[in-house]
Design a protein around this motif. Sequence first.
Motif, PDB file in Angstrom:
ATOM      1  N   ALA A  85       0.829  -1.206   0.000  1.00 21.32           N
ATOM      2  CA  ALA A  85       0.000   0.000   0.000  1.00 21.32           C
ATOM      3  C   ALA A  85       0.863   1.255   0.000  1.00 21.32           C
ATOM      4  O   ALA A  85       1.990   1.231   0.435  1.00 21.32           O
ATOM      5  N   ARG A  86       0.299   2.312  -0.480  1.00 26.28           N
ATOM      6  CA  ARG A  86       1.022   3.574  -0.512  1.00 26.28           C
ATOM      7  C   ARG A  86       1.181   4.086   0.909  1.00 26.28           C
ATOM      8  O   ARG A  86       0.272   4.013   1.708  1.00 26.28           O
TER       9      ARG A  86
ATOM     10  N   THR B 117       1.413   6.672   3.899  1.00 29.95           N
ATOM     11  CA  THR B 117       0.870   8.000   4.152  1.00 29.95           C
ATOM     12  C   THR B 117       1.554   8.608   5.355  1.00 29.95           C
ATOM     13  O   THR B 117       0.910   9.033   6.291  1.00 29.95           O
ATOM     14  N   GLY B 118       2.853   8.629   5.327  1.00 26.79           N
ATOM     15  CA  GLY B 118       3.558   9.309   6.398  1.00 26.79           C
ATOM     16  C   GLY B 118       4.184   8.355   7.394  1.00 26.79           C
ATOM     17  O   GLY B 118       5.030   8.733   8.165  1.00 26.79           O
ATOM     18  N   ILE B 119       3.804   7.100   7.355  1.00 22.89           N
ATOM     19  CA  ILE B 119       4.397   6.138   8.271  1.00 22.89           C
ATOM     20  C   ILE B 119       5.065   5.053   7.458  1.00 22.89           C
ATOM     21  O   ILE B 119       4.522   4.615   6.459  1.00 22.89           O
ATOM     22  N   ARG B 120       6.223   4.626   7.882  1.00 21.65           N
ATOM     23  CA  ARG B 120       6.858   3.530   7.168  1.00 21.65           C
ATOM     24  C   ARG B 120       6.119   2.243   7.518  1.00 21.65           C
ATOM     25  O   ARG B 120       5.923   1.942   8.673  1.00 21.65           O
ATOM     26  N   SER B 121       5.730   1.494   6.514  1.00 20.38           N
ATOM     27  CA  SER B 121       5.045   0.242   6.829  1.00 20.38           C
ATOM     28  C   SER B 121       6.079  -0.807   7.184  1.00 20.38           C
ATOM     29  O   SER B 121       7.220  -0.737   6.762  1.00 20.38           O
ATOM     30  N   GLU B 122       5.664  -1.757   7.964  1.00 22.24           N
ATOM     31  CA  GLU B 122       6.592  -2.795   8.385  1.00 22.24           C
ATOM     32  C   GLU B 122       6.752  -3.831   7.282  1.00 22.24           C
ATOM     33  O   GLU B 122       5.812  -4.107   6.559  1.00 22.24           O
ATOM     34  N   THR B 123       7.921  -4.398   7.161  1.00 23.62           N
ATOM     35  CA  THR B 123       8.088  -5.465   6.172  1.00 23.62           C
ATOM     36  C   THR B 123       8.112  -6.801   6.896  1.00 23.62           C
ATOM     37  O   THR B 123       8.576  -6.901   8.020  1.00 23.62           O
ATOM     38  N   VAL B 124       7.620  -7.805   6.185  1.00 21.42           N
ATOM     39  CA  VAL B 124       7.584  -9.140   6.785  1.00 21.42           C
ATOM     40  C   VAL B 124       8.942  -9.802   6.564  1.00 21.42           C
ATOM     41  O   VAL B 124       9.422  -9.884   5.446  1.00 21.42           O
ATOM     42  N   PRO B 125       9.600 -10.249   7.625  1.00 25.29           N
ATOM     43  CA  PRO B 125      10.910 -10.889   7.424  1.00 25.29           C
ATOM     44  C   PRO B 125      10.730 -12.267   6.809  1.00 25.29           C
ATOM     45  O   PRO B 125       9.742 -12.949   7.062  1.00 25.29           O
TER      46      PRO B 125
ATOM     47  N   PRO C  25      29.448  -3.431   2.725  1.00 24.14           N
ATOM     48  CA  PRO C  25      29.849  -2.019   2.651  1.00 24.14           C
ATOM     49  C   PRO C  25      31.356  -1.832   2.504  1.00 24.14           C
ATOM     50  O   PRO C  25      31.803  -0.924   1.801  1.00 24.14           O
ATOM     51  N   ILE C  26      32.126  -2.728   3.141  1.00 22.09           N
ATOM     52  CA  ILE C  26      33.575  -2.604   3.014  1.00 22.09           C
ATOM     53  C   ILE C  26      33.990  -2.848   1.574  1.00 22.09           C
ATOM     54  O   ILE C  26      34.785  -2.102   0.984  1.00 22.09           O
TER      55      ILE C  26
ATOM     56  N   LEU D 147      32.948   0.003  -0.516  1.00 20.60           N
ATOM     57  CA  LEU D 147      33.818   1.155  -0.284  1.00 20.60           C
ATOM     58  C   LEU D 147      35.125   0.983  -1.046  1.00 20.60           C
ATOM     59  O   LEU D 147      35.617   1.910  -1.699  1.00 20.60           O
TER      60      LEU D 147
END
Lengths: 277, 275, 246
Positions: free
Chosen positions: A2-3, A5-13, A32-33, A36
């Motif tokens: 869903a779009r 609306t100001g709150i980050r929705s939770e993702t299912v692990p 990241p190393i 880099l």
Amino acid sequence: MARLTGIRSETVPATQPDAILRGLAAAGRLAPIVLLALAWEALAASGTVTPFQLPRFSAVLTRIWTDAIADDLALNTALTLYRALVGFGIAAVAGILIGVGMSRYGVVRWLLDPIVSVGFPMPKIAFLPVMMLWLGVYDLSKIAMVVLDAIFPVITGTIAGIAGVDRQLLWSARNIGATEREVLWQIVLPAASPQIMTGLQVALPIALIVAVVAEMLMGGYGLGGAMVQASRFADSRGVFAGIVEIAVVGYVLVKAMALVRRRLLIWHQEAEAPSTL
Amino acid sequence: MGGRVEEHNPGNSGSQIVIEGVNHLYRPPKGRPLLALENVSLEVRPREFLALLGPSGCGKSTLLYLIGGFLPTERGSILLDGASISGPGPDRGIVFQHFALFPWKTVRGNVLYGLKKMGLGRDEREKRAQAFIDLVGLTGFEDSYPSQLSGGMKQRTAIARTLAIDPKILLMDEPFGALDAQTRHLMQSELLGIWRRSPKTVIFVTHDVQEAVHLADRVAVMTARPGRIKTIVNIGLDKGDPGITKSKAFIDTVDAIWGLVREEAIKAQGARVSS
Amino acid sequence: MSVLLRHLPLVLMAIAWEMATRMGLVSQLALPPLSQVVLAWIEMLKSGELVANGTSSLWRAGAGLGLAIAVGAALGLAMAWWRPVNAALGPLVEMLYPVPKSALIPVTVLWLGFGDGSKILLIFLGCMLPVTLGTFNGARGSDYALVWSARSLGANRLSVLWDVVLPSALPEMLNAIRTALALAFILLVSAELIVAREGLGYLIGYLGANGTYDAMFAVVLTVAFLGFAADRAYQALMQRLLIWRD
């Protein structure tokens, strides 16, 4: 999805087998190393900066390798570590002793309190030339400088840890008939150890930094001395190699310290761990 | 019993808010997703005081947040005056249980916030802010910080802050739950007083049956998770009567509704123990 | 009165210093008497040496720290607010954070020479990450109820960042800045001791090399005191900014 609306929705692990997950997590940490390093190499090779300003990562690695083969790396690293760790060791023991003394004896507290609270935010590195004046330009002055800088967090950590010991614990112990010495060693110090440990964990990187800076000022052997030498000869590969070497040493020390903490304070962690219900 | 159970009757053209077939999946950071709301349909009439009542975990707050636009409506629809909800806005003001005041602003600063966002001129803002601070009885505390206020005073500030922007709908999420019993009763009467003076649509979430019956025109009782609307009860009591809470009609209504809620509360307990 | 009593040990130390050196318990060469140090200090103040070098040092520290705060805080906020930014930069920050900042001294000299630029860059690079981390953690801890309240009072998403997230992050951010302040002084002095042609650190080295130890001690104490005073002043500032806390 869903779009928002100001709150980050939770993702299912994802539910995957444990080992694969851990492998991915480890790879994730290295990513990241690697990225880099790749970015470094790309930037250096692109020509936007001169090889002097930013030598290629591969060139720096090669340089570290040649230093390693020539035994220079081992020597410098060993010396810097020696100074840092000896200083750290002295700071640790002395710091804990002073912290205990200050917690127990009001006179000691009164005497040293202003020194600690005034000395803490001071750039004590300014006393380096004084150390050089008094103790020469070899190991002794460097170690002394490390002690001066590293001792403060240990003292404050010890004081905080002891102050936080549950009073009822002390009363029960004395009630059973424990001597003051037993109370100190078997109750107070263990109870204070998480915060003492934190103080030590803060002190260790400080010890390394101060050792390096002292070496930079006084020259000679050691990672700091080598770096300053390289910069005098406009040897930019050497300078970057030094940064990588010190970073690795720093990283290893911090991780080692964290490991020690986990081992020593395993009881503490279990007490803090959530129940499995 | 003083209240009347009414049937769901969606499609009632006099409604301000139409909630239809709303489902909501709650996705916690760890663990599997839970169905918080299942096929919820409800209508809210203009200027009515509607209570959402149910046991813990029944999704009543979730429903409130969906109406407020703080959570996205993924399945089903929520229409306000015919238009779909697409995010939070000053037409739906919200008051939280733990006040949610900006701790770094004074009482006046908090109340002024929404007014500034409205774009009002300075004099107009100050006047309005003062009016609402006076309305909730906080005259003299304009320059205090929330940390210096009691729970009741904080909640009054929160209410003043929200009312100041004159929202169409007032959403209240167990607003008196964090207050002690005496303050709670006081605040309930004050809220009624304010509401009767300038009526607004209020959607009030609570788990306290007495509170719901005292304040609301209608009470929507929700089931245990996954929440759906179990029953809607019309409260035909005279809220203006100061002794109403002691009347037989009131007590009977509370009793009957409590019966409805208790079933769900037991179910909710059972679910918790076995999960 | 109690303030005096608390700092009495320092006064005692000063007296002990003076007496020990005057009585010859300690070599006057290694440790000039305090009175002599004070005189040397006054001399340098009058000659302008102290002020000139002091201004240079403070300007470098101030500029570097200012940049570190501005960029670091913005970065921390951005990382807390936008997931992709956090995903991209988070691991980088975590990785670079424990690198000993003084290892950067030679490289900044390589790039910008012995003057102001290298010191400002050093302090900027060294102090930025602690501020970023503190701001990030503070912003993460923002209460969602505050964010939602702001939105339902008419704030758009960007306003929320400025009106709610930043103030929420303030306590932790200010604490991180306090650490950065101490770090700035350390990096400044280190760099000036090793690779500079002016500044208080340079002055210390110069005076030491010349053998004018009383003046050297004077500057050392000045630097130490500046670091201490800056910390105290900052603490007072923090108290005022956080007056709304309980």
